[in-house]
Structure formats: structure tokens, C-alpha cells
Write an enzyme that holds these catalytic residues in place. Structure first.
Site, PDB file in Angstrom:
ATOM      1  N   GLU A 146      36.408  30.011  39.471  1.00 49.77           N
ATOM      2  CA  GLU A 146      37.642  30.853  38.993  1.00 49.77           C
ATOM      3  C   GLU A 146      38.870  30.024  39.151  1.00 49.77           C
ATOM      4  O   GLU A 146      39.060  29.363  40.316  1.00 49.77           O
ATOM      5  CB  GLU A 146      37.839  32.173  39.974  1.00 49.77           C
ATOM      6  CG  GLU A 146      38.739  32.906  39.586  1.00 49.77           C
ATOM      7  CD  GLU A 146      39.159  34.470  40.049  1.00 49.77           C
ATOM      8  OE1 GLU A 146      38.336  34.513  41.120  1.00 49.77           O
ATOM      9  OE2 GLU A 146      40.023  35.077  39.795  1.00 49.77           O
ATOM     10  N   ALA A 186      38.228  33.132  49.889  1.00 51.82           N
ATOM     11  CA  ALA A 186      36.776  33.143  49.596  1.00 51.82           C
ATOM     12  C   ALA A 186      36.550  33.560  47.991  1.00 51.82           C
ATOM     13  O   ALA A 186      37.677  33.820  47.369  1.00 51.82           O
ATOM     14  CB  ALA A 186      36.492  34.574  50.472  1.00 51.82           C
ATOM     15  N   GLU A 239      35.820  40.778  48.970  1.00 46.52           N
ATOM     16  CA  GLU A 239      35.047  40.180  48.320  1.00 46.52           C
ATOM     17  C   GLU A 239      33.722  41.066  47.823  1.00 46.52           C
ATOM     18  O   GLU A 239      33.404  41.099  46.602  1.00 46.52           O
ATOM     19  CB  GLU A 239      34.404  38.949  48.707  1.00 46.52           C
ATOM     20  CG  GLU A 239      35.452  37.839  49.083  1.00 46.52           C
ATOM     21  CD  GLU A 239      36.548  37.422  48.181  1.00 46.52           C
ATOM     22  OE1 GLU A 239      36.259  37.537  46.980  1.00 46.52           O
ATOM     23  OE2 GLU A 239      37.514  37.230  48.767  1.00 46.52           O
TER      24      GLU A 239
END
Ligand code: PHE
Ligand code: ZN
Length: 886
Positions: A133, A273, A309
Site C-alpha cells: 500500500e 502496521a 488492522e
């Protein structure tokens, strides 16, 4: 930015615009990847099943993304392509005349060992890992690297037999075999996903295992992988994961979908994360925790990030973003979800206070400066620069407002609808709001402006009381200051939650003859609006923006006695804290402006005395927050042109003054709570936070007795929170001299083998609020434990100094500004994302008096003379020109 040969390329400042969005011309049904990991290089072979997108206009050339790739072979349906069939540029591979449907075979060579940008496939302490990402996958292979292209992934990892104990990718492991001296591990992810959620890990890791039974009775294997030295630091994360999984079932009806959920901890990571499907990759700082080496704040961060997450599995992965302008669709929603989770697990009021402090201290500042952008931006040069507090935190506040407007039942119905309607799709913020609208039947047209309009709305509130008619009216005027590229602002729909307090407590509310309970939400939709409350028997004190019901600034001219009443009596803990902040702000602004503030100070001291004397009567964690003075950055943001040294001085003086005046109460509070509780229960953490706040205050007094207390606590503590607070208090006390130095040395000796603790040791020095810190920061950069390639180290020294050491960074010489610019130029050569993030404090130049603003701009200008990455270029140019993209 550099091409494969390492020659710098001047950034082409291309701007990507939301208005230019087009559906993809091609779709990738299946993605089959083979990674051959060799020492020094990795070969990636892809087999992509591609079809034309029926929804797109006919295109006969395929344009794939790809950067810093060495192309080894290229074929369509097993027919190798000739050089004339395709074209390669620094960013793309274009293939002419492709059929309607075909299989593309491509092999690229990449160099993970040399990847210092930590994007794509890279190495961290001997292990291989990925970060894709937002646009990192294109550094692995040629692909349609955009979130609206969702594909079913199969991944084969090949390495020399014995090289790695652990070889992971997304989904389920189909096979794990050894052939001809090679280990071959085959993974398959049955859920379609965009490339940014792809992950691969290979390394020698240990694993903590557990299992979770979902609400429908399926068993899920849970695994947390770390380096062997950290094997004992995963238990807390595992417990947090199980809590998060249960919470998401209970609160959102969301069950985990794969049979296995994996987390890997890595040392070198640009962010906190990453939610890769079934294989989350974590910065060690957000997953490792152990009672002897982790502070309470860090435990809570682990719990929150693990949950964040995990929650992405639904809000982000099953349903993802159509394009990166919609980033807040997944981030705003997921932050709202993790924030509610944390509130449920810990103190709700304290969690809200933390969120609001971040919004006021950081997001409002971003919103007032050259980098201001809407929750859904219109354009960007580099998407990595848009992982901001506006997208995350303001985005979460927008979701929170929707949840509050709908109420719990309708909000749940609306999220159910959202998750079922768009499952497996890449969608927009508007699709989300549409579900809220459909379920509630409300018109959210005006509300949608929260997504497109940047800037912080200001509410100017005035009131009047009519004793004859027993009427109380509030007049609310809203105004949003201009932001780059958006000069005209419209009136927003602002939910303003209020209550009224009388002499005997909270009053019943009546508007338009209707009873509204004791707390109500006023829908502010006009530029100016008056709300009349009836049957009000006395002039009330308004409690405004309760629970921070909207991300706005409220201006209301409170009398000291009114604030005092709210601090002592408001039923909402957040409001008590907020009233205290207002009182402290009044005291501080007078001092900053050089005005006499004795009367105000007296009220503040009196009310603090009362709270401390009676501390057992309230939540210790809340009281601890109420003792904190507003931060310097936040205070600066209240001025048109702030004077940094005046702010630091006034705040330090008040801190000292409060310590002296409240000495007796602080000390007795400290003594009562000290050693009162150990362990990680919410109650124990709350007691520690109050106790340590008291100690921190007392250390502002130059007195050997308090230094001894701190030293004893430092030596005897059985947990890191107490030990570290004592250390910090001593190091930050100007008078602690040798005691502080000894403690610093002892701390390093004891913890030098624990990277995360060493980072705290760096941080405590970089944030020291007195003396020539810059010089020490420069020395820390040469310390044996410093590593300029490790983002956590950069954050612990450079970011800590620039963001959390207001006095040091804003030293009038301007040397610290130039220091930061020089560091950024250097870091930019290796890691552009980190370099761009570290720039943030310099982008705030507009907040300060000319002497400082000029020096800050000078530092930015020196950067603009250099060869810059696209990341840093975007931030430097926007903050110098004060122009938004587009
Ligand atoms: N998507 C991650 C999160 O918020 C953040 C992130 C962004 C991580 C970009 C790495 C790179 O959960
Ligand atoms: Zn996220």
C-alpha cells in the site's frame, strides 16, 4: 527518486485528479506469482489472466504499472513478445494490440537487499517482507496496480532449502515441499483483492499460536511471527487480537473469513502496521509488548493497532476503495471502529480525550495550513503523502457523526447494508453515505460536504436569558476559513450536542414545546441559527459540543465560575476535561500575551486542589488527563501568529507554579497511589497514570526530596511505566544534573539489547525541554545504537525532536529548522516516504511570527534547491507556495 541505474530523476510533478477517474480498461481475473528468492536478487514470474473490462470503452493497448523493474521475459499466451510489441518507460509497460482475453507471462528481477525505501519487497533484519500500500506492488512486477482491480492470487515462494524456516503469503497454504535442494511453498487466497493487499514474508522466525472459534463455530488458527529474541513479547497482542475478533462479531456482526490469521513483526517499517489479507505485517513497535519493557501507553497502542488492522478485514479488504481519493472510506471507518473498541476495553472518557487532543493538536493545524485537504481529496501528486490525520482522524469523526445522527440501531442496519451490498467490491465514500441515507431516510446531501470541503469549521456561540419568559437562547454562527484551492466555503451540517446546567445540576431541555431529555443534539445547518429553550427557570451554564460531537472549534465566552462548575459537575468526563482545558487556556493566553492572570490562576489552583484532595472520588485516569496543560502546538494554533518562545515560557512557568501551589496535594496523591496496584488492569493503569502525573509535576520543583522520590521509583519499579516516567521526569528537570545522567546511563546499560526500549531512551533525550538539545540530538545520530535506515530510530530522534520538543525545535536561532531540512535531504536519498513525513513540522511555518516563519521558510527553500523525490517535492512545493494541488 532514482531509476534502476541510480541516476536521480527530477520529479515530473504530475497531478492525479479524482475528476479524471475512469474504470479500468482491463481486469485481472487471476494472478499467479512465483518468487525465487536468491541472495542479492529475486526473480518474480507472473501469470496474469486478463480480460477487457466490459464496462470500459474499447482499448487495444494494455498499460501496466511498473517501477524499478528489470524485465527478463514477456509473453502473451505463451508467445514471447518482440521488442517492437511493447514499450517501457520509468513508470509503465505498454503492450500494443492485445486480444480480448489472454494470459500474460512476465518475469522481472528486483533487488530487495538494496531496497531502502521499504516499499515493495525489501529486507529487514535478515527477513524478506513486502509493503504494497498504496503503490508498492508495481515495484514487484508489472501490474494494474490500482485498488479497483481485484484478483484472485496464488503465490509460490521458492528458496534454497534451509534458508528460511518461515515462508508466508496471503490465504491458505496449499503445499510445502522440497525439490532439488529448493523449498517451494504454495499459497492461495480465495478472496479477490487489489494488489495493495498482497504480502509475502520469508525469514527465520518463531511463532506464537492460538485459536479462535468464530460465532458460527469455525476454528481459526492465529499466529504471530517474530524474531526468536522477541518470542516472549507476543502474548498481549494475541489477547488483543482475540478481543478484537469477538468485538467485531458482537458490535458489527463481522466474522473472520479465512481459516488462518497471521501477523508478522518487522523492525523496519514506514508506518504502524498493514492489513494485508490474512497476513498482517506490523512494525515491532505496534505488536511487541512485555510487562517489564513496555509502558502502559504502548500496551494500549498495541491493543488498538492490532484491532485496527484486524477490523480492516471487513472495512478495507472485503470492501475496498475504488481509488485512493476514497482512502478515508477504509481508514476513517476503521479508525472509528478501533476507537470505539478501545473505548469499550478501557476508559471511554480518556479515549475520547486522547482522540480530541490529536485532532486539536495536529489535525486542526494541518487543516489551517498549506497541506490542508478534504477527507476525500480532489488531487494528489504522491498518494503516500495522504496518509494524514485528516484522512484518518477527521475521517473517523465524520463516521462518528453519521453514527450519532442515525443512532445505534440504524447505524448498525446501515453498516450491515454496506457490508452486504458491496462485499467483494471497490467502492466510494459516497456509497457508504448512501447506505446511511437509505436506512435512516434522512437527507444527507449537506452532510456530504464534510467529505469534500477542507478546513475546520468555527462555531461562534453567544447566548441570552430572558427571565420573564423563562427562555434561554443560543445563537450559533458557523464559518470555515479558506483553505488552499477552496476559498468559498458552504455551511455544513454540524451536530452540536448540548446540555444546560443550573445551580442544582443538569436541566431538562424543552425546545418548541417538546421535551428533549437532559442532553440533545442541535442540527446546525445554517450560517447562523438561534435555538430557544423554554421553561428555563434560571440562567444556565451551557455545556457545548459534548463528547466532541463534531470536529469543529467552538468559541464561547465562558466566565471562570461557569468553567469551574462544569469542571466539577458535568456528568460527561470528556466535558469536564474540556472545561479544564478552557480554563487552563485562559490562564495561559493571558500569560503569553503578558497580561496579569492572577485571578484566573487562583481559580485554576483552587479547582485543581479540590479535585486532587478528593481524587479517590473520580476516575484516576480522567483526573490524570485533567492535570495536563494544553500542548504547545495546540496553544500556537489559537493564534494568528504565534510566538513560540513566549508559549514555551508561559507553559513552563505555569507548570512550575502549579507544582509549587499544589505540592501538598500532589505529594499525598503520589504517596497514596504509589505501589497501590500492579498489573495491566484498567484500574492499575489508571492509578499509575495519576501517580506518575503527580511525580512529573513535583519534579518541576528544584528539591532534592522529589529527585529522591524519582530516583527510588526509577530503581525499584517493577514495570516500565513507572521506571520510564521517573527517568523522563529526571532528564527533563533542569536541576537534576548528575542524578539524571546516572539514570540515563543505567537505563541504557540495562536495555541496550531491546531496540524498542532504546528508542524510548533516544526519545526522552530528544524531547528534553531545556538546554542545547539540538547539539545532543546531533550526538545521538552518531550513537552506536542509532541507525538512519530504521524508521523507528528516525522517529525516536528526529521526529521526536521536531514534533515533541516545541522549545528545542523552535529555538530562535532557527538552527533546528535547518538541521531538520538537512536531515530530510539525506533521508530522502534512501526513504522518500519517511523524509516527506518528517517534513510536517516545517509546513507549519504560517502559524508563527515572522522571525520564525522566515527561518522555517528558509529551511524549506534550501530543500527546494536540491534533487528531491516526488514525495518531498510535493510537500515542499505546496508548503512554500501555499497552494493546494489543483
Ligand atoms: N493501511 C495501513 C493502516 O492504516 C497504513 C499503511 C499505509 C501502512 C501505507 C503502510 C503503508 O492500517
Ligand atoms: Zn488503517
Amino acid at each position: 527518486m532514482s531509476d534502476i541505474s541510480g541516476t536521480p530523476i527530477t520529479p515530473v510533478a504530475t497531478v492525479t485528479r479524482l475528476a479524471d477517474y475512469r474504470v479500468p480498461e482491463f481486469l485481472i481475473e487471476k494472478t499467479h506469482l512465483t518468487f525465487e528468492l536468491h541472495e542479492g536478487y529475486t526473480d518474480v514470474s507472473s501469470r496474469l489472466t486478463i480480460t477487457r473490462n466490459p464496462q470500459s470503452v474499447k482499448a487495444d493497448r494494455l498499460i501496466l504499472h511498473g517501477e524499478q523493474l528489470e524485465l527478463l521475459s514477456l509473453a502473451i499466451d505463451e508467445q514471447p513478445l518482440d521488442a517492437g510489441d511493447y514499450q517501457i518507460t520509468p513508470h509503465n509497460l505498454t503492450i500494443r494490440d492485445v486480444p480480448e482475453q489472454f494470459v500474460l507471462y512476465c518475469t522481472t528481477r528486483i533487488y530487495p537487499e538494496k531496497n531502502t525505501a521499504l516499499e515493495g519487497l525489501y529486507c529487514s533484519s535478515g527477513m524478506y517482507c513486502t509493503q504494497c500500500e498504496a503503490e508498492g506492488f508495481r515495484k514487484i512486477t508489472y501490474y494494474l496496480d490500482r485498488p479497483d482491480v481485484m484478483s484472485e492470487f496464488e503465490t509460490v515462494i521458492v528458496a534454497r532449502e534451509g534458508a528460511f524456516s518461515t515462508m508466508l503469503s496471503n490465504g491458505n497454504c496449499l503445499s510445502d515441499t522440497v525439490r532439488d535442494g529448493k523449498r517451494i511453498v504454495h499459497w492461495h487466497d480465495p478472496f479477490k483483492k487489489p494488489s495493495y493487499l498482497f504480502a509475502l514474508v520469508a525469514g527465520n522466525l518463531v511463532c506464537l499460536e492460538d485459536s479462535f472459534t468464530t460465532q458460527s463455530g469455525r476454528q481459526v488458527l492465529l499466529q504471530i511471527y517474530t524474531e526468536a529474541k522477541d518470542g516472549d513479547k507476543c502474548h498481549f497482542a494475541m489477547q488483543s487480537l482475540k478481543k478484537a475478533m469477538r468485538w467485531d462479531e458482537q458490535v458489527y456482526g463481522r466474522e473472520y473469513d479465512l481459516d488462518r490469521f497471521m501477523i508478522v513483526a518487522v523492525d523496519d517499517f514506514n508506518m504502524g502496521a498493514m492489513e494485508n489479507k490474512g497476513l498482517n505485517i506490523f512494525n515491532t513497535s505496534c505488536v511487541l509488548a512485555h510487562p517489564t519493557s513496555t509502558t502502559d501507553a504502548a500496551f494500549q497502542r498495541v491493543e488498538r493497532v492490532i484491532a485496527h488492522e484486524y477490523f480492516h478485514n471487513w472495512s478495507g479488504n472485503r470492501i475496498t476503495c475504488r481509488d485512493w481519493f476514497q482512502l478515508s472510506l477504509k481508514e476513517g471507518l476503521t479508525v472509528y471502529r478501533d476507537s470505539e473498541f478501545s473505548a469499550d476495553m478501557n476508559s471511554r472518557a480518556v479515549k475520547r480525550i486522547e482522540d480530541v487532543s490529536l485532532i486539536r493538536g495536529v489535525q486542526f493545524v494541518e487543516d489551517a495550513g498549506p497541506m490542508a485537504h478534504p477527507v476525500r481529496p480532489d488531487s494528489y501528486m504522491e498518494i503516500s503523502n495522504f496518509y494524514t490525520v485528516t484522512i484518518y482522524e477527521k475521517g473517523a469523526e465524520v463516521v462518528r457523526m453519521l453514527a450519532n445522527i442515525l443512532g445505534p440501531e440504524q447505524y448498525r442496519q446501515a453498516t450491515d447494508l454496506y457490508f452486504s451490498r458491496f462485499d467483494g467490491q471497490a467502492v466510494t465514500c459516497d456509497d457508504f453515505v448512501q447506505c446511511m441515507e437509505e436506512v435512516s431516510g434522512r437527507d444527507l446531501c449537506q452532510f456530504r460536504l464534510w467529505y469534500s470541503q477542507a478546513g475546520t469549521p468555527q462555531l461562534h456561540i453567544s447566548d441570552s436569558y430572558d427571565a420573564d419568559r423563562q427562555q434561554y437562547s443560543l445563537t450559533v454562527r458557523q464559518h470555515t476559513p479558506a483553505t488552499p484551492g477552496q476559498t468559498e466555503k458552504k455551511a455544513l451540517h454540524i451536530p452540536l450536542k448540548v446540555a444546560l446546567y443550573g445551580g442544582n445540576g443538569v436541566l431538562a431541555l424543552v425546545t418548541d414545546g417538546q421535551a428533549r431529555g437532559t442532553e440533545t443534539v442541535l442540527d446546525i445547518c445554517e450560517a447562523q441559527q438561534t435555538i430557544v429553550f423554554g421553561q428555563v427557570a434560571e440562567k444556565p451554564v451551557p455545556s457545548l459540543l459534548r463528547g466532541f460531537s463534531a470536529p469543529v472549534r467552538v468559541f464561547y465566552d465562558y466566565q471562570l465560575t461557569q468553567l469551574r462548575q462544569l469542571i466539577l459537575l458535568d456528568s460527561d468526563g470528556f466535558c469536564r476535561w474540556d472545561a479544564m482545558q478552557s480554563l487552563m487556556r485562559i490562564v495561559l493566553s493571558k500569560a503569553i500575551d503578558g497580561e496579569d492572570n492572577l485571578a484566573e490562576q487562583a481559580v485554576l489552583i483552587e479547582v485543581l486542589k479540590q479535585l486532587l484532595a478528593d481524587h479517590a472520588a473520580m476516575d484516576a485516569a480522567l483526573l490524570a488527563c485533567m492535570l495536563d496543560l494544553p500542548g504547545e502546538q495546540y496553544l500556537a494554533s489559537l493564534y494568528d501568529k504565534a510566538n513560540p518562545p513566549a508559549i514555551s515560557r508561559a507553559r513552563a512557568q505555569l507548570q512550575h507554579q502549579l507544582a509549587v501551589q499544589l505540592q501538598t496535594e500532589l505529594l499525598s496523591c503520589y504517596q497514596v497511589l504509589q505501589d497501590s496496584s500492579s498489573g495491566l488492569s484498567a484500574q492499575a493503569m489508571a492509578a499509575r497514570s495519576l501517580c506518575n502525573r503527580a511525580l512529573a509535576y513535583l519534579l518541576h520543583i528544584d528539591d532534592e526530596y522529589y529527585r529522591d522520590l524519582a530516583q527510588q521509583q526509577f530503581l525499584r519499579a517493577d514495570n516500565m511505566t513507572d521506571r520510564f516516567t521517573a527517568l523522563k521526569g529526571l532528564v527533563h528537570a533542569e536541576h537534576a544534573g548528575a542524578v539524571a545522567q546516572e539514570a540515563l546511563q543505567a537505563f541504557y546499560r540495562q536495555w541496550q539489547h531491546d531496540a524498542l526500549v532504546v528508542n524510548m531512551w533516544f526519545q526522552v533525550q530528544a524531547t528534553r525541554p531545556w538546554g542545547n538539545v539540538l547539539q545532543e540530538v546531533q550526538q545521538l545520530l552518531n550513537h552506536e545504537a542509532f541507525d538512519a535506515c530504521n524508521p523507528n530510530k528516525l522517529r525516536a530522534v528526529i521526529a521526536a525532536f521536531a514534533n515533541q520538543n516545541f522549545a528545542g525545535f523552535h529555538d530562535s536561532s532557527g538552527k533546528a529548522y535547518q538541521f531538520l531540512a538537512d536531515q530530510i535531504a539525506d533521508i530522502d536519498q534512501r526513504n522518500p516516504q519517511m523524509a516527506a513525513r518528517l517534513l510536517t513540522p516545517l509546513t507549519h511555518w504560517h502559524q508563527f511570527i515572522d522571525e520564525h516563519a522566515t527561518l522555517m521558510r528558509k529551511a524549506l527553500e534550501s530543500l527546494s534547491q536540491r534533487e528531491l523525490s516526488k514525495d518531498v517535492y510535493e510537500v515542499v512545493s505546496k508548503s512554500l507556495n501555499g497552494r493546494g494541488a489543483g
